[in-house]
Design a protein around this motif. Sequence first.
Motif, mmCIF file in Angstrom:
data_model
loop_
_atom_site.group_PDB
_atom_site.id
_atom_site.type_symbol
_atom_site.label_atom_id
_atom_site.label_comp_id
_atom_site.label_asym_id
_atom_site.label_seq_id
_atom_site.Cartn_x
_atom_site.Cartn_y
_atom_site.Cartn_z
ATOM 1 N N ALA A 72 -4.753 6.462 -2.013
ATOM 2 C CA ALA A 72 -5.275 6.625 -3.372
ATOM 3 C C ALA A 72 -4.229 6.205 -4.409
ATOM 4 O O ALA A 72 -4.552 5.526 -5.398
ATOM 5 N N VAL A 73 -2.971 6.591 -4.184
ATOM 6 C CA VAL A 73 -1.907 6.233 -5.128
ATOM 7 C C VAL A 73 -1.731 4.714 -5.189
ATOM 8 O O VAL A 73 -1.647 4.126 -6.272
ATOM 9 N N ALA A 77 -2.322 1.834 -8.192
ATOM 10 C CA ALA A 77 -1.297 0.850 -8.548
ATOM 11 C C ALA A 77 -1.843 -0.573 -8.447
ATOM 12 O O ALA A 77 -1.561 -1.426 -9.302
ATOM 13 N N MET A 78 -2.634 -0.831 -7.412
ATOM 14 C CA MET A 78 -3.221 -2.162 -7.252
ATOM 15 C C MET A 78 -4.198 -2.474 -8.378
ATOM 16 O O MET A 78 -4.244 -3.604 -8.877
ATOM 17 N N ALA A 79 -4.960 -1.464 -8.782
ATOM 18 C CA ALA A 79 -5.926 -1.671 -9.864
ATOM 19 C C ALA A 79 -5.215 -1.951 -11.188
ATOM 20 O O ALA A 79 -5.607 -2.845 -11.945
ATOM 21 N N VAL A 80 -4.143 -1.202 -11.442
ATOM 22 C CA VAL A 80 -3.386 -1.394 -12.681
ATOM 23 C C VAL A 80 -2.772 -2.784 -12.724
ATOM 24 O O VAL A 80 -2.763 -3.451 -13.762
ATOM 25 N N ARG A 81 -2.266 -3.244 -11.586
ATOM 26 C CA ARG A 81 -1.616 -4.556 -11.528
ATOM 27 C C ARG A 81 -2.597 -5.684 -11.195
ATOM 28 O O ARG A 81 -2.204 -6.835 -11.064
ATOM 29 N N ARG A 82 -3.856 -5.330 -11.044
ATOM 30 C CA ARG A 82 -4.912 -6.311 -10.757
ATOM 31 C C ARG A 82 -4.598 -7.135 -9.509
ATOM 32 O O ARG A 82 -4.721 -8.367 -9.508
ATOM 33 N N GLU A 83 -4.181 -6.440 -8.476
ATOM 34 C CA GLU A 83 -3.868 -7.100 -7.213
ATOM 35 C C GLU A 83 -5.148 -7.402 -6.439
ATOM 36 O O GLU A 83 -6.086 -6.599 -6.436
ATOM 37 N N GLY A 212 -1.118 -1.549 0.558
ATOM 38 C CA GLY A 212 -2.305 -0.754 0.273
ATOM 39 C C GLY A 212 -3.399 -0.975 1.299
ATOM 40 O O GLY A 212 -4.062 -0.023 1.734
ATOM 41 N N SER A 213 -3.580 -2.221 1.704
ATOM 42 C CA SER A 213 -4.600 -2.525 2.716
ATOM 43 C C SER A 213 -4.231 -1.907 4.059
ATOM 44 O O SER A 213 -5.090 -1.413 4.786
ATOM 45 N N GLN A 214 -2.950 -1.953 4.395
ATOM 46 C CA GLN A 214 -2.504 -1.366 5.656
ATOM 47 C C GLN A 214 -2.757 0.137 5.678
ATOM 48 O O GLN A 214 -3.226 0.687 6.680
ATOM 49 N N LEU A 215 -2.448 0.810 4.577
ATOM 50 C CA LEU A 215 -2.689 2.255 4.517
ATOM 51 C C LEU A 215 -4.182 2.571 4.623
ATOM 52 O O LEU A 215 -4.573 3.556 5.248
ATOM 53 N N PHE A 216 -4.998 1.739 4.003
ATOM 54 C CA PHE A 216 -6.448 1.937 4.107
ATOM 55 C C PHE A 216 -6.900 1.848 5.557
ATOM 56 O O PHE A 216 -7.695 2.664 6.037
#
Length: 359
Positions: A72-73, A77-83, A212-216
């Motif tokens: 979630a964290v 971060a990905m959304a804020v940085r538009r990754e 982030g994808s790995q954690l998902f």
Amino acid sequence: MSATAAPETMPATESAALSPPAAPAARPALDWRIRFGALSLIWGFSFLLIKVGTEGYAPFQVTLGRLLSGTAVLAVAMAVRRERLPRGARTWGHLAVAAFFLNALPFSLFAYAELTIPSTLAGICNATSPLWGMALSLVALSEDRPTRRRVAGLGLGFLGVLTVLGAWQGFSGLDFGGTAMALLASLSYPIGWIYVRRTLAGSGSSTLALTGSQLFLGTAQIALVTPLFTSAPDGFPLLPTLAVVALGALGTGLAVLLQYGLVAEVGPTTAQMVTYFIPVIATAAGVIVLGEQLSWNTPVGALVVLAGAALTQSRARGGRASTGRTPSGGAGTGSGTRTEAGSGSKTGARTGIGAGDHP
């Protein structure tokens, strides 16, 4: 130790993908020393949080909650940085394997281990990751050559392990199952880092997106397994719940972002020094907060382990840097991965992933 693997020898204690993003143009609001101290504390306290979490939840449930919070964290971060998410089934397949070795497996093993061993011992076992990583890299990575210094460090480190475990007493009073699981968790990190180095270099995605994808994917793996081995909790006890959320949000989420920032600002050599603070903090937290007993051989053996790990990561005068982790959590370890500050957000030939913070 963490949610993704770290550059060179970083913790652990966690683990996902590649050269850290370039240093931001604006100077960070907090001095790097403050962030370094915060990262050390977060990963050092991870083992205490695991112990508290297992007092209210099954080990797989602790791991699931941890991964959910950490994911979630990083999603925010990905959304804020538009990754953008990585593309290609091949990349996602490699990330699934990385998630297993760097997140799902070690997190679960540490949680099960702390059912029967103190958090102090788990934190010290986590410090063996650089030793496992160096040994494996000599076999799996052809560019890594053994040197007398690195071999001496490896031998010294495992002598420290025997000291911690009280080998001269016939391992009296030692829980073999729990200790073996903690050591296997520490071994899992460098296996994952070497795999990532071989498969995900040059994938074209940013480190944050890969992590982030790995954690998902790790969360999905544990979500499939948890119902098979546990039943739904009767309730949500406050302290264990807070411990699990903090373990994921701080140790597996925020710690990754702190680590990337440190590597970009001060370089991997300085940033990886956090590895040597983790077992010290984990031991102090276990003794002071949880009242765990500590015999003389535990801190003495831990110092020997750290000295051996430092030797395996040192560079010979005039030679190239040795390759290398972290946990409790955890910081990276001697897996042969290296990162370079300012190398950009795209993955390069040299890889070093995320946050093997602690466990």
